[in-house]
Every structure is written in structure tokens, then in C-alpha cells.
Design a protein around this motif. Structure first.
Motif, PDB file in Angstrom:
ATOM      1  N   VAL A 195       0.784  -1.179   0.035  1.00  0.00           N
ATOM      2  CA  VAL A 195      -0.024   0.123   0.132  1.00  0.00           C
ATOM      3  C   VAL A 195       0.849   1.314   0.079  1.00  0.00           C
ATOM      4  CG1 VAL A 195      -1.693   1.304   1.181  1.00  0.00           C
ATOM      5  CG2 VAL A 195      -2.022  -1.026   1.015  1.00  0.00           C
ATOM      6  N   SER A 196       1.928   1.275   0.800  1.00  0.00           N
ATOM      7  CA  SER A 196       2.685   2.332   0.955  1.00  0.00           C
ATOM      8  C   SER A 196       3.374   2.772  -0.344  1.00  0.00           C
ATOM      9  CB  SER A 196       3.708   2.344   2.157  1.00  0.00           C
ATOM     10  OG  SER A 196       3.142   2.085   3.330  1.00  0.00           O
ATOM     11  N   ALA A 197       4.079   1.671  -0.784  1.00  0.00           N
ATOM     12  CA  ALA A 197       4.912   2.040  -2.243  1.00  0.00           C
ATOM     13  C   ALA A 197       4.099   2.168  -3.519  1.00  0.00           C
ATOM     14  CB  ALA A 197       5.749   0.728  -2.310  1.00  0.00           C
ATOM     15  N   LEU A 198       2.793   1.633  -3.683  1.00  0.00           N
ATOM     16  CA  LEU A 198       1.983   1.710  -4.838  1.00  0.00           C
ATOM     17  C   LEU A 198       0.815   2.640  -4.777  1.00  0.00           C
ATOM     18  CD1 LEU A 198       2.315  -2.097  -5.770  1.00  0.00           C
ATOM     19  CD2 LEU A 198       4.044  -0.266  -6.440  1.00  0.00           C
ATOM     20  N   LEU A 199       0.599   3.355  -3.450  1.00  0.00           N
ATOM     21  CA  LEU A 199      -0.448   4.103  -3.432  1.00  0.00           C
ATOM     22  C   LEU A 199      -0.662   5.296  -4.464  1.00  0.00           C
ATOM     23  CD1 LEU A 199      -3.029   4.863  -1.575  1.00  0.00           C
ATOM     24  CD2 LEU A 199      -1.588   6.171  -0.401  1.00  0.00           C
ATOM     25  N   LEU A 200       0.442   6.063  -4.559  1.00  0.00           N
ATOM     26  CA  LEU A 200       0.490   6.865  -5.585  1.00  0.00           C
ATOM     27  C   LEU A 200       0.338   6.546  -7.019  1.00  0.00           C
ATOM     28  CD1 LEU A 200       3.275   9.045  -3.744  1.00  0.00           C
ATOM     29  CD2 LEU A 200       0.610   9.692  -3.916  1.00  0.00           C
ATOM     30  N   VAL A 201       0.858   5.570  -7.314  1.00  0.00           N
ATOM     31  CA  VAL A 201       0.770   4.887  -8.726  1.00  0.00           C
ATOM     32  C   VAL A 201      -0.724   4.290  -8.799  1.00  0.00           C
ATOM     33  CG1 VAL A 201       1.693   2.992 -10.085  1.00  0.00           C
ATOM     34  CG2 VAL A 201       3.036   3.985  -8.567  1.00  0.00           C
TER      35      VAL A 201
ATOM     36  N   LEU B  40     -10.194 -11.791  -3.893  1.00  0.00           N
ATOM     37  CA  LEU B  40      -9.448 -12.904  -3.798  1.00  0.00           C
ATOM     38  C   LEU B  40      -8.490 -13.139  -2.807  1.00  0.00           C
ATOM     39  CD1 LEU B  40      -9.458 -13.329  -7.615  1.00  0.00           C
ATOM     40  CD2 LEU B  40     -11.023 -14.155  -6.155  1.00  0.00           C
ATOM     41  N   ALA B  41      -7.614 -12.236  -2.535  1.00  0.00           N
ATOM     42  CA  ALA B  41      -6.562 -12.302  -1.687  1.00  0.00           C
ATOM     43  C   ALA B  41      -7.112 -12.345  -0.311  1.00  0.00           C
ATOM     44  CB  ALA B  41      -5.579 -11.046  -1.805  1.00  0.00           C
ATOM     45  N   SER B  42      -8.361 -11.992   0.126  1.00  0.00           N
ATOM     46  CA  SER B  42      -8.720 -12.112   1.451  1.00  0.00           C
ATOM     47  C   SER B  42      -9.243 -13.739   1.661  1.00  0.00           C
ATOM     48  CB  SER B  42     -10.013 -11.537   1.747  1.00  0.00           C
ATOM     49  OG  SER B  42      -9.764  -9.869   1.607  1.00  0.00           O
ATOM     50  N   LEU B  43      -9.698 -14.356   0.388  1.00  0.00           N
ATOM     51  CA  LEU B  43      -9.951 -15.624   0.612  1.00  0.00           C
ATOM     52  C   LEU B  43      -8.837 -16.828   0.587  1.00  0.00           C
ATOM     53  CD1 LEU B  43     -12.315 -17.880   0.192  1.00  0.00           C
ATOM     54  CD2 LEU B  43     -11.794 -18.120  -2.208  1.00  0.00           C
ATOM     55  N   VAL B  44      -7.822 -16.200  -0.005  1.00  0.00           N
ATOM     56  CA  VAL B  44      -6.353 -16.838   0.157  1.00  0.00           C
ATOM     57  C   VAL B  44      -5.909 -16.617   1.518  1.00  0.00           C
ATOM     58  CG1 VAL B  44      -4.236 -17.034  -0.729  1.00  0.00           C
ATOM     59  CG2 VAL B  44      -5.911 -16.675  -2.180  1.00  0.00           C
TER      60      VAL B  44
ATOM     61  N   ALA C   5      -0.671  -9.441  -1.377  1.00  0.00           N
ATOM     62  CA  ALA C   5      -1.648  -9.352  -2.417  1.00  0.00           C
ATOM     63  C   ALA C   5      -2.895  -8.598  -2.162  1.00  0.00           C
ATOM     64  CB  ALA C   5      -2.137 -10.787  -2.908  1.00  0.00           C
ATOM     65  N   GLN C   6      -3.173  -8.725  -0.888  1.00  0.00           N
ATOM     66  CA  GLN C   6      -4.193  -7.670  -0.216  1.00  0.00           C
ATOM     67  C   GLN C   6      -3.840  -6.453  -0.423  1.00  0.00           C
ATOM     68  OE1 GLN C   6      -5.453  -8.858   3.692  1.00  0.00           O
ATOM     69  NE2 GLN C   6      -7.543  -8.929   2.997  1.00  0.00           N
ATOM     70  N   GLY C   7      -2.586  -6.010   0.019  1.00  0.00           N
ATOM     71  CA  GLY C   7      -1.852  -4.553   0.045  1.00  0.00           C
ATOM     72  C   GLY C   7      -1.954  -4.180  -1.536  1.00  0.00           C
ATOM     73  N   LEU C   8      -1.645  -4.791  -2.404  1.00  0.00           N
ATOM     74  CA  LEU C   8      -1.530  -4.646  -3.776  1.00  0.00           C
ATOM     75  C   LEU C   8      -3.209  -4.110  -4.371  1.00  0.00           C
ATOM     76  CD1 LEU C   8      -0.322  -4.256  -6.470  1.00  0.00           C
ATOM     77  CD2 LEU C   8      -0.967  -6.848  -6.955  1.00  0.00           C
ATOM     78  N   GLY C   9      -4.250  -5.152  -3.758  1.00  0.00           N
ATOM     79  CA  GLY C   9      -5.745  -4.578  -3.917  1.00  0.00           C
ATOM     80  C   GLY C   9      -5.877  -3.400  -3.200  1.00  0.00           C
ATOM     81  N   ALA C  10      -5.434  -3.003  -2.081  1.00  0.00           N
ATOM     82  CA  ALA C  10      -5.986  -1.951  -1.558  1.00  0.00           C
ATOM     83  C   ALA C  10      -5.229  -0.554  -2.110  1.00  0.00           C
ATOM     84  CB  ALA C  10      -5.500  -2.044  -0.044  1.00  0.00           C
ATOM     85  N   ALA C  11      -4.152  -0.805  -2.841  1.00  0.00           N
ATOM     86  CA  ALA C  11      -3.428   0.347  -3.394  1.00  0.00           C
ATOM     87  C   ALA C  11      -4.114   0.868  -4.676  1.00  0.00           C
ATOM     88  CB  ALA C  11      -1.975  -0.205  -3.860  1.00  0.00           C
ATOM     89  N   LEU C  12      -4.903  -0.091  -5.355  1.00  0.00           N
ATOM     90  CA  LEU C  12      -5.782   0.229  -6.299  1.00  0.00           C
ATOM     91  C   LEU C  12      -7.285   0.900  -5.740  1.00  0.00           C
ATOM     92  CD1 LEU C  12      -5.304  -2.611  -8.873  1.00  0.00           C
ATOM     93  CD2 LEU C  12      -3.935  -0.260  -8.496  1.00  0.00           C
TER      94      LEU C  12
END
Length: 520
Positions: free
Chosen positions: A71-77, A100-104, A120-127
Motif C-alpha cells: 500500500v505504501s509503495a504503490l498508493l500514488l501509482v 480474492l486475496a482475502s479468501l486466500v 496481495a491484499q495490499g496490492l488490491g488496497a493500493a488500487l
């Protein structure tokens, strides 16, 4: 805090019906709520996860840090991706990835699989996170936008209050798996709403995607965090720790160089030449480091040492959240009267008192005389701080750069928590080890029992005592409290330092606080 790094590219609304506007607001509330509440729920669930998976405290840190890192690294992107490829599309993709990451996460057989799924959850949250406010600003005309954002902020406050309590209830009465499974019906509903009810929009001035910046920020933060988390167990001179630390520092230095040279940097360093903008973000870094780092260990103390149930541990934070929710609006009006500088000195100073009060509790005692007073003081201090801090950040730059200012400040707050959890873990582990060795030596336990206990010291208060050594439980608990007190003293110092930063660097620019988005 506003979670939208691209607000400035969403200044005009897109044509849509009244029904679409309402559903867009629902989607924004649901999306940002999922990402925010997940963190509070998982924090309360960590002691149960640690016990079920026989995980070390470092493992528990990684469960939180892998999420926070992405989340921190990709939020601005994430904000730029929405502006370029479509805010609804990127927001919906984030919802799918997060769900999907929550299920995993819920199905993870061991802690390593859980850490990867949390990333993977963090990646989804960054979007998800940057798209929530962008969707609102693109759907509502300027004259109605303030009310819509106010509604979004109000529901954010409600979810903040419910998150820890709901998480504690699910963990205590069902299992830790439900801390993640709760996201499935919400995520499915969110994707459906986006698909059939939310109009698409793009940013007219969307810049290029800073791929090198995102990569270097991710590698740099990951290297530094790995070194800090693993060093207490592996040793500071361990090859893996040294390599990770060096790679992390080099990557972060390279990140700063790249950001000065690319045409569309994810972190525009030029804006830090403004005294107020630099001061407000330095204050954010210090204060949110103290808050994020310390609040990671409070549930561990309450559940593993004080004997609270997960529900009670979650409810113990309610005074902090409720006071923030109730008083933040009045603090916004205070800015119009006295300016931002005075509240930004007073608020962190009161928060510092709150952290200092966390030093007082030992083991046992009534909640009302131990953990209630610091929760109240923290809530009071943060409620005085948030609106003036947001106002200072938003007023420091030209109005056309409001989204950039907001996004940078939000990213700074998240990086602060990310680094602080790792640093505070080093401090608490050291304090725990020293106290545990000293106190066990005074107990005259069999050598085998002492060796068994010390072999598990990486689990801190989660140590499983060998048969016949049950009397050492109180010793283990007091050792944790010793380390916990050192963490809280550091939090106190950081909060006090943030107040000093405000006194030295902030200069008042009297623009009504109502014109600035509120932190959530």
C-alpha cells in the motif's frame, strides 16, 4: 486523511444520473471501508493467528507489514493508473484482487502463505484506496461535492469505530479466519455495484506511470523493513540482514535521484521546498510513526498479557476513535479562529501525554484506571491535530495540486507506520529479552525449563511454558511490559518532537478548513 493522490485531475464531474451518483458514493464508502477496516480487524486478530500458527512476533509483524508495504509503495501509482485507464476499472480490479486475496488469507495453511496473501491484499488496497475519493469527485458537481465527501467521511468514522469491535467478536466467537472471510460478501457486492451502477471516468491531465519510482520504492522499503524485523532473531551481522539493509538503503537513495529526474514523479520532491508542506509532512511522519508503531503492540498486550478477550481488546480502543470522530469537526472550525500552528503544537503534545500514560499499567488492574486514560488522551490529541494538519497540507500548494498534496501526505503517514512497526519491534524485543533473562535467573528454574523458554523468546508474550514452569508466566508477562514501556517512551518522544516541528516550521495561512478534505 484523504486517500486520493489524484484529486486534482478530477475537478470536473462526468455526466451521470442521480441514481448513479448515489451508487458511486456507496461504492466509494464500501471500497475505502474494506481497505481501512481490514487493517484494524487483522490487528485484533493477530494474537489468535500467532497462537494458531505457532508464529513468532516477527511473523506477526510481517502479516501486517506485507500489506502495509505494498500500500505504501504503490498508493500514488494507483491514483495515476485510475486517471489513465479509468477510475471505475482500476477501482473494480482493486476490489477483485483484494477480495480474492482475502479468501486466500482465510485458507492459508501456514504463516508464510498468509504473509504472501496479505501482500496481495495490499496490492488490491493500493488500487482501491485512491479511487474512492476520485469516483466521488468525478460523479458530483462542485457545488454538491462537499456534502458527498462529508457523507463519505462520516461513514469512514463509523467503520473505524466498528472495525476493532467486529474483528474481536469474529475472532472470539468464530475464528481468526473470519477476519478475512468478512471481506468476501462485501467485495462481491462492491464489484457488482461498480459493474452496473458506477459511471466510468478518467483524468484529463493524467501523467505517465512512474514505474521505476514504484519499483525502487518497493524494493527500498522491503529491504529496510526486512532488516529491521529479522535482525533481532538472526543478528545484525547476519548476511541476509546486511544484504537486505544495504539493498534497501541503496534503492531508496536511487528512488530519490530518479524522482528528481523523471517527468512525472510519483513523489514530486520539488513541493518540499514549501516550508509548510515540508513541515506538515515531517510532523505526519513523526506522529503517525508513534501512532502506527505503538498501536500494533497494544492488542498484543491486552490479549496476551492482560487477559482481555478479543472483543474487549477491540472495544478498548473505542474512546480513542469516538473522540476523534466527534471532535475533529470542531477542530476544523478552530483553525478558522486561531490558525493551524497552535493546534498542531497542542494536539501532538496531548498525544504525547497519552503515549506516556501507556507506560503506567503493569499486569492486571481495571481498564478504567489503566488503558482508558491513555486512549482518551490520544483521541483528544489526534482530534485536535487531524483537521489542522489536513488544512496545512492542502493550503501549502496551489489548489490545482490538491490531489498531489493529499496523496503525498497519505503516503507519508503509511510509510511512517510501516517503518515504525519494524523499529518498535526491535526495541520491544530487546527490552523483553533483557528483562526475561534477568527475571528467569532470579526464579531458579531447572536449566531445561529456562532453555525451553528462551528458545521461544521470539514469540514474546506468546511463549508456551513447559510443564512445571507455569510460575514463569508472570515473569514472561512482566518482561513484555518492560519492552512495551520502552516502545511507549519512544512514541512519547516522537509525538513531542512532532509538536516541536510544528512550532518551528509551520506558518499560518488562514484559509477556511472547510475548503480542505478531512482526514479519515
Amino acid at each position: 486523511m484523504t486517500d486520493n493522490p489524484s484529486l486534482d485531475t478530477a475537478a470536473t464531474s462526468v455526466p451521470c444520473t442521480e441514481s448513479q451518483r448515489r451508487w458511486t458514493l456507496v461504492a466509494a464508502i464500501l471500497g475505502s471501508g474494506m481497505a481501512f477496516v481490514d487493517g484494524t480487524i487483522v490487528n485484533v486478530a493477530l494474537p489468535a493467528i500467532q497462537q494458531a500458527m505457532h508464529a513468532t512476533t516477527a511473523d506477526a509483524q510481517w502479516v501486517m507489514e506485507s500489506y502495509a508495504l505494498l500500500v505504501s509503495a504503490l498508493l500514488l501509482v494507483g491514483g495515476v493508473l485510475g486517471d489513465r485507464f479509468g477510475r471505475r476499472r482500476v477501482f473494480a480490479i482493486g476490489a477483485v484482487v483484494f477480495t480474492l486475496a482475502s479468501l486466500v488469507c482465510a485458507m492459508s495453511p501456514d504463516v508464510n502463505a498468509l504473509i504472501i496473501a496479505r501482500g496481495a491484499q495490499g496490492l488490491g488496497a493500493a488500487l482501491l484506496v485512491p479511487g474512492s475519493l476520485s469516483l466521488i469527485t468525478s460523479a458530483y458537481p462542485k457545488e454538491r461535492r462537499g456534502r458527498a465527501i462529508g457523507t463519505w467521511s462520516a461513514f469512514s468514522g463509523v467503520t473505524a469505530a466498528l472495525g476493532p469491535v467486529l474483528g474481536g467478536f469474529l475472532v472470539e466467537h468464530f475464528s481468526w479466519h473470519w477476519a478475512f472471510l468478512i471481506n468476501l460478501p462485501l467485495g462481491i457486492a462492491l464489484v457488482a455495484i461498480c459493474q452496473w451502477r458506477v459511471p466510468e471516468s478518467r483524468g484529463a491531465g493524467a501523467g505517465r506511470i512512474d514505474a521505476w519510482g514504484a519499483l525502487l520504492a518497493t524494493v527500498g522499503l522491503a529491504g529496510v523493513v526486512y532488516a529491521l524485523i529479522e535482525a533481532p532473531l538472526l543478528g545484525w551481522m547476519a548476511p541476509a540482514v546486511l544484504l537486505a539493509g544495504v539493498v534497501g538503503v541503496v534503492a531508496l537513495v536511487a528512488f530519490l535521484i530518479v524522482e528528481q529526474r523523471v517527468a512525472s514523479p510519483m513523489l514530486p520532491l520539488v513541493h518540499f521546498r514549501d516550508r509548510n508542506f515540508a513541515g506538515a509532512n515531517l510532523l505526519t511522519l513523526l506522529l503517525y510513526a508513534s501512532l502506527g508503531g505503538s498501536m500494533f503492540f497494544v492488542p498484543l498486550n491486552l490479549i496476551q498479557v492482560q487477559g482481555y478477550g478479543a472483543t474487549a481488546a477491540g472495544a478498548s480502543l473505542l474512546p480513542f476513535i469516538v473522540i476523534m470522530f466527534v471532535l475533529s469537526r470542531f477542530a476544523g472550525r478552530l483553525v478558522d479562529v486561531v490558525g493551524a500552528r497552535l493546534p498542531l503544537v497542542v494536539g501532538p503534545s496531548i498525544a504525547a501525554v497519552g503515549f506516556a500514560l501507556y507506560v503506567l499499567p503493569g499486569v492486571g488492574g481495571s481498564y478504567w484506571t489503566t488503558f482508558f486514560p491513555p486512549s482518551v488522551m490520544l483521541g483528544l490529541g489526534m482530534s485536535i491535530t487531524i483537521a489542522p494538519l489536513t488544512t496545512t497540507v492542502m493550503n501549502a500548494l496551489d489548489p490545482s495540486l490538491a490531489g498531489t498534496a493529499s496523496g503525498v501526505n497519505n503516503a507519508v503517514s503509511r510509510v511512517a507506520g510501516l517503518i515504525a512497526i519494524a523499529v518498535f519491534g526491535v526495541l520491544l524485543t530487546h527490552g523483553f529479552d533483557v528483562a526475561l533473562r534477568h527475571n528467569l535467573a532470579a526464579m531458579h528454574l531447572p536449566r531445561e525449563a529456562v532453555e525451553t523458554i528462551m528458545a521461544q523468546r521470539a514469540r514474546l508474550a506468546g511463549i508456551e511454558l513447559p510443564p512445571g514452569a507455569e510460575a514463569a508466566r508472570r515473569t514472561v508477562n512482566y518482561a513484555f511490559v518492560a519492552g512495551f514501556r520502552q516502545v511507549m517512551w519512544l512514541s512519547t518522544a516522537l509525538a513531542a518532537l512532532s509538536a516541536l516541528v510544528a512550532a518551528v516550521m509551520i506558518r499560518d495561512k488562514r484559509t477556511p478548513a472547510s475548503q480542505a478534505p478531512q482526514k479519515s
